[in-house]
Design a protein around this motif. Sequence first.
Motif, PDB file in Angstrom:
ATOM      1  N   ILE A 249       0.848  -1.197   0.000  1.00 40.43           N
ATOM      2  CA  ILE A 249       0.000   0.000   0.000  1.00 40.43           C
ATOM      3  C   ILE A 249       0.883   1.246   0.000  1.00 40.43           C
ATOM      4  CG2 ILE A 249      -1.750   1.319   1.251  1.00 40.43           C
ATOM      5  CD1 ILE A 249      -2.758  -1.294   2.420  1.00 40.43           C
ATOM      6  N   ALA A 250       0.778   2.049  -1.052  1.00 35.12           N
ATOM      7  CA  ALA A 250       1.553   3.286  -1.126  1.00 35.12           C
ATOM      8  C   ALA A 250       1.061   4.276  -0.077  1.00 35.12           C
ATOM      9  CB  ALA A 250       1.438   3.885  -2.524  1.00 35.12           C
ATOM     10  N   SER A 251       2.001   5.002   0.532  1.00 33.83           N
ATOM     11  CA  SER A 251       1.689   6.002   1.566  1.00 33.83           C
ATOM     12  C   SER A 251       0.879   5.382   2.692  1.00 33.83           C
ATOM     13  CB  SER A 251       0.938   7.195   0.957  1.00 33.83           C
ATOM     14  OG  SER A 251       1.712   7.822  -0.032  1.00 33.83           O
ATOM     15  N   VAL A 252       1.302   4.196   3.121  1.00 34.71           N
ATOM     16  CA  VAL A 252       0.585   3.480   4.177  1.00 34.71           C
ATOM     17  C   VAL A 252       0.608   4.247   5.494  1.00 34.71           C
ATOM     18  CG1 VAL A 252       2.556   2.150   5.023  1.00 34.71           C
ATOM     19  CG2 VAL A 252       0.262   1.156   5.143  1.00 34.71           C
ATOM     20  N   GLY A 253       1.498   5.216   5.622  1.00 31.18           N
ATOM     21  CA  GLY A 253       1.572   6.018   6.839  1.00 31.18           C
ATOM     22  C   GLY A 253       0.305   6.775   7.160  1.00 31.18           C
ATOM     23  N   ASN A 254      -0.580   6.932   6.161  1.00 22.54           N
ATOM     24  CA  ASN A 254      -1.867   7.594   6.413  1.00 22.54           C
ATOM     25  C   ASN A 254      -2.787   6.735   7.269  1.00 22.54           C
ATOM     26  OD1 ASN A 254      -0.954   9.630   4.793  1.00 22.54           O
ATOM     27  ND2 ASN A 254      -2.252   9.136   3.046  1.00 22.54           N
ATOM     28  N   LEU A 255      -2.538   5.418   7.291  1.00 21.17           N
ATOM     29  CA  LEU A 255      -3.423   4.495   8.015  1.00 21.17           C
ATOM     30  C   LEU A 255      -2.978   4.420   9.474  1.00 21.17           C
ATOM     31  CD1 LEU A 255      -3.703   1.654   5.326  1.00 21.17           C
ATOM     32  CD2 LEU A 255      -5.015   3.767   5.543  1.00 21.17           C
ATOM     33  N   THR A 256      -3.202   5.475  10.199  1.00 21.64           N
ATOM     34  CA  THR A 256      -2.668   5.607  11.554  1.00 21.64           C
ATOM     35  C   THR A 256      -3.411   4.764  12.589  1.00 21.64           C
ATOM     36  OG1 THR A 256      -4.034   7.594  11.845  1.00 21.64           O
ATOM     37  CG2 THR A 256      -1.745   7.914  11.157  1.00 21.64           C
ATOM     38  N   SER A 257      -4.488   4.083  12.182  1.00 26.35           N
ATOM     39  CA  SER A 257      -5.214   3.229  13.118  1.00 26.35           C
ATOM     40  C   SER A 257      -4.808   1.758  13.015  1.00 26.35           C
ATOM     41  CB  SER A 257      -6.725   3.341  12.876  1.00 26.35           C
ATOM     42  OG  SER A 257      -7.185   4.661  13.130  1.00 26.35           O
ATOM     43  N   LEU A 258      -3.957   1.416  12.050  1.00 22.99           N
ATOM     44  CA  LEU A 258      -3.570   0.020  11.853  1.00 22.99           C
ATOM     45  C   LEU A 258      -2.932  -0.569  13.105  1.00 22.99           C
ATOM     46  CD1 LEU A 258      -2.023  -0.565   8.305  1.00 22.99           C
ATOM     47  CD2 LEU A 258      -4.149  -1.460   9.233  1.00 22.99           C
ATOM     48  N   GLN A 259      -3.285  -1.838  13.378  1.00 18.72           N
ATOM     49  CA  GLN A 259      -2.738  -2.559  14.522  1.00 18.72           C
ATOM     50  C   GLN A 259      -1.574  -3.472  14.125  1.00 18.72           C
ATOM     51  OE1 GLN A 259      -4.683  -2.191  17.802  1.00 18.72           O
ATOM     52  NE2 GLN A 259      -5.004  -0.454  16.439  1.00 18.72           N
ATOM     53  N   GLU A 260      -1.570  -3.973  12.897  1.00 17.30           N
ATOM     54  CA  GLU A 260      -0.492  -4.835  12.411  1.00 17.30           C
ATOM     55  C   GLU A 260      -0.058  -4.346  11.041  1.00 17.30           C
ATOM     56  OE1 GLU A 260      -3.736  -7.284  14.432  1.00 17.30           O
ATOM     57  OE2 GLU A 260      -3.627  -6.593  12.354  1.00 17.30           O
ATOM     58  N   LEU A 261       1.236  -4.470  10.776  1.00 15.11           N
ATOM     59  CA  LEU A 261       1.748  -4.020   9.483  1.00 15.11           C
ATOM     60  C   LEU A 261       3.000  -4.795   9.121  1.00 15.11           C
ATOM     61  CD1 LEU A 261       1.718  -2.006   7.077  1.00 15.11           C
ATOM     62  CD2 LEU A 261       3.139  -0.488   8.482  1.00 15.11           C
ATOM     63  N   THR A 262       3.048  -5.236   7.854  1.00 11.91           N
ATOM     64  CA  THR A 262       4.269  -5.754   7.252  1.00 11.91           C
ATOM     65  C   THR A 262       4.756  -4.688   6.278  1.00 11.91           C
ATOM     66  OG1 THR A 262       3.493  -8.037   7.424  1.00 11.91           O
ATOM     67  CG2 THR A 262       5.290  -7.608   5.893  1.00 11.91           C
ATOM     68  N   PHE A 263       5.957  -4.162   6.500  1.00 14.59           N
ATOM     69  CA  PHE A 263       6.426  -3.003   5.742  1.00 14.59           C
ATOM     70  C   PHE A 263       7.755  -3.311   5.082  1.00 14.59           C
ATOM     71  CE2 PHE A 263       8.537   1.154   5.303  1.00 14.59           C
ATOM     72  CZ  PHE A 263       7.531   1.861   4.650  1.00 14.59           C
ATOM     73  N   LYS A 264       7.825  -3.073   3.769  1.00 13.18           N
ATOM     74  CA  LYS A 264       9.058  -3.248   3.013  1.00 13.18           C
ATOM     75  C   LYS A 264       9.621  -1.881   2.662  1.00 13.18           C
ATOM     76  CE  LYS A 264       7.683  -7.666   0.916  1.00 13.18           C
ATOM     77  NZ  LYS A 264       7.427  -8.381  -0.366  1.00 13.18           N
ATOM     78  N   GLY A 277       6.336   6.861  10.860  1.00 11.56           N
ATOM     79  CA  GLY A 277       6.492   7.844  11.921  1.00 11.56           C
ATOM     80  C   GLY A 277       5.250   8.106  12.748  1.00 11.56           C
ATOM     81  N   SER A 278       4.070   8.200  12.117  1.00 11.33           N
ATOM     82  CA  SER A 278       2.839   8.563  12.826  1.00 11.33           C
ATOM     83  C   SER A 278       1.962   7.368  13.168  1.00 11.33           C
ATOM     84  CB  SER A 278       2.028   9.556  11.973  1.00 11.33           C
ATOM     85  OG  SER A 278       2.771  10.736  11.734  1.00 11.33           O
ATOM     86  N   MET A 279       2.431   6.161  12.893  1.00  9.52           N
ATOM     87  CA  MET A 279       1.602   4.968  13.096  1.00  9.52           C
ATOM     88  C   MET A 279       1.795   4.436  14.514  1.00  9.52           C
ATOM     89  SD  MET A 279       2.093   3.171   9.341  1.00  9.52           S
ATOM     90  CE  MET A 279       0.602   2.176   9.501  1.00  9.52           C
ATOM     91  N   ASN A 280       1.286   5.179  15.480  1.00 11.27           N
ATOM     92  CA  ASN A 280       1.542   4.867  16.892  1.00 11.27           C
ATOM     93  C   ASN A 280       0.541   3.914  17.523  1.00 11.27           C
ATOM     94  OD1 ASN A 280       3.849   6.440  16.956  1.00 11.27           O
ATOM     95  ND2 ASN A 280       2.751   8.287  17.563  1.00 11.27           N
ATOM     96  N   GLU A 281      -0.401   3.377  16.727  1.00 12.95           N
ATOM     97  CA  GLU A 281      -1.332   2.383  17.248  1.00 12.95           C
ATOM     98  C   GLU A 281      -0.872   0.954  16.959  1.00 12.95           C
ATOM     99  OE1 GLU A 281      -3.968   3.253  19.144  1.00 12.95           O
ATOM    100  OE2 GLU A 281      -3.142   5.269  18.925  1.00 12.95           O
ATOM    101  N   LEU A 282       0.256   0.812  16.275  1.00 10.41           N
ATOM    102  CA  LEU A 282       0.731  -0.515  15.879  1.00 10.41           C
ATOM    103  C   LEU A 282       1.023  -1.388  17.093  1.00 10.41           C
ATOM    104  CD1 LEU A 282       3.122   0.420  12.941  1.00 10.41           C
ATOM    105  CD2 LEU A 282       1.042  -0.963  12.771  1.00 10.41           C
TER     106      LEU A 282
END
Length: 483
Positions: A249-264, A277-282
């Motif tokens: 997902i491009a610009s995934v940083g907008n999804l600040t409510s996500l609880q899990e993320l696999t990031f490349k 940077g802003s994904m503080n709910e992970l």
Amino acid sequence: MFPKDHKFTEKKLVCAWISQNFVKCECHTEILEETGKQYLDNLVDWGFFEEFESHYVMHDLMHDLAQEVSSNECATLDILHYKKISPSIRHLSIITSDYDEEPYNFPSEKFENKLKSMGSLQKLRTLMFFGENSTMLLRSLHTLWKGTKRLRLLRIYVTAADINSTFSLLNPYHLRYLEFIVVPTREMHGCLDVINTCIPQALTQCYHLQVLDASSPDHTDLVVPPPTGMNNLINLRHIISRDKVDSTIASVGNLTSLQELTFKVQAAGNFNIRQLGSMNELITLGISQLENVKTKEEAKSARLIDKEHLKVLSLLWNDNIMRPEPTEEKTRDDVLDGLEPHQNLKHLQLSRYSGSTYSSWLASKVTSLQVLHLENCREWRIVQSLEMLPVLRKLKLIRMWNLMEVSIPSFLEELVLVNMPKVEKCVGTYGLDLTSHLRVLVLKDCPQLIEFTLFHSNYFHAKQKSCFPSLKKLSIGHCHHIM
């Protein structure tokens, strides 16, 4: 709502409750998922659910009672046990699974007539299908949806050919939870074809969507990348997918409510590490391709140290350089320093890290760490100071090619040392604190291991009934000096 003997999973059940606004936190610092898990634990304690190893099941008598007391709000449409559906119903499930083994005998006309007889279900909040043959009812479903404006949860089977037309009919405003199962329509030589499908563009308009479950069966693969606009779903908390759609997902940083993320990590701005940077709910985060992070400042931009809810962190490098230059080693060490997580972290994995320095934060600042997994960190010579981690319970060291010494802390429950050709010492403080809690001990392919505290001859006392009272699994192979 569910068929008898349905196997519930914790994650999906709790997410369904959250989507219906059933879960209420008493404190603003609580996480909805943790509160929902407490609800589930309470229901197990009260006998509502029976818990097995990986799932929950409701007893048949409890299932019958639940259906009876909820009949004013919940209904099931089953061709074998048909009941009249009230227009005021809020939660509806349509069960066709009795015909999964005999699809050619499926009474689609009878089901369609019953769907048409329902009229407009304006108060419907939940619609779930069980059974692959329900794809034959999609045309009738279109009629049903026209009067449905408040749908929050949808579980549906679709074919690859119908996926876009079906979801284009959704009213996107209220939808919170969507699970879609793509059903194959062809067979070749008795085997199901692998179907390539994609997330429909229409779903990018579901701005209140909290859960997207695209964990289709093994014969279905999602096409990536997902449609443009996925980064607009700012309320999305969970993406459940076998194909790791979240990593594309491009610009995934907008999804600040996500609880899990696999990031490349990539060099492109839409995929650089600053997106985190802003994904503080992970709660769970896996970062790969970290060789693309070049400086400590760039690593710090992920702001892992601010993510107080983060419990599980995996850091993976794909660097194949066997012996990096000294300047490159310094860069790797700086990057690892910049990836310092919050002290609340409980599970950490480092893989294929080619730096030479044992980061200071690893043994002194992440004081809540319970699991440490190091794999293929080939330049490390020593792992020590783990006694500074007071609640560490599991230690796994795998393919640490140049490691020579390991210092193990007390109260470990699991110790795994595998494929470490140069390790000579595995030492810790003498005493039962070192062995009394140990449940798993695996030692394999450590041919130079000479000093191993757990097997030291001066460690045991003749009066001890057992030196490993909690041990459940013991596996030792190719460790010639300690056998």
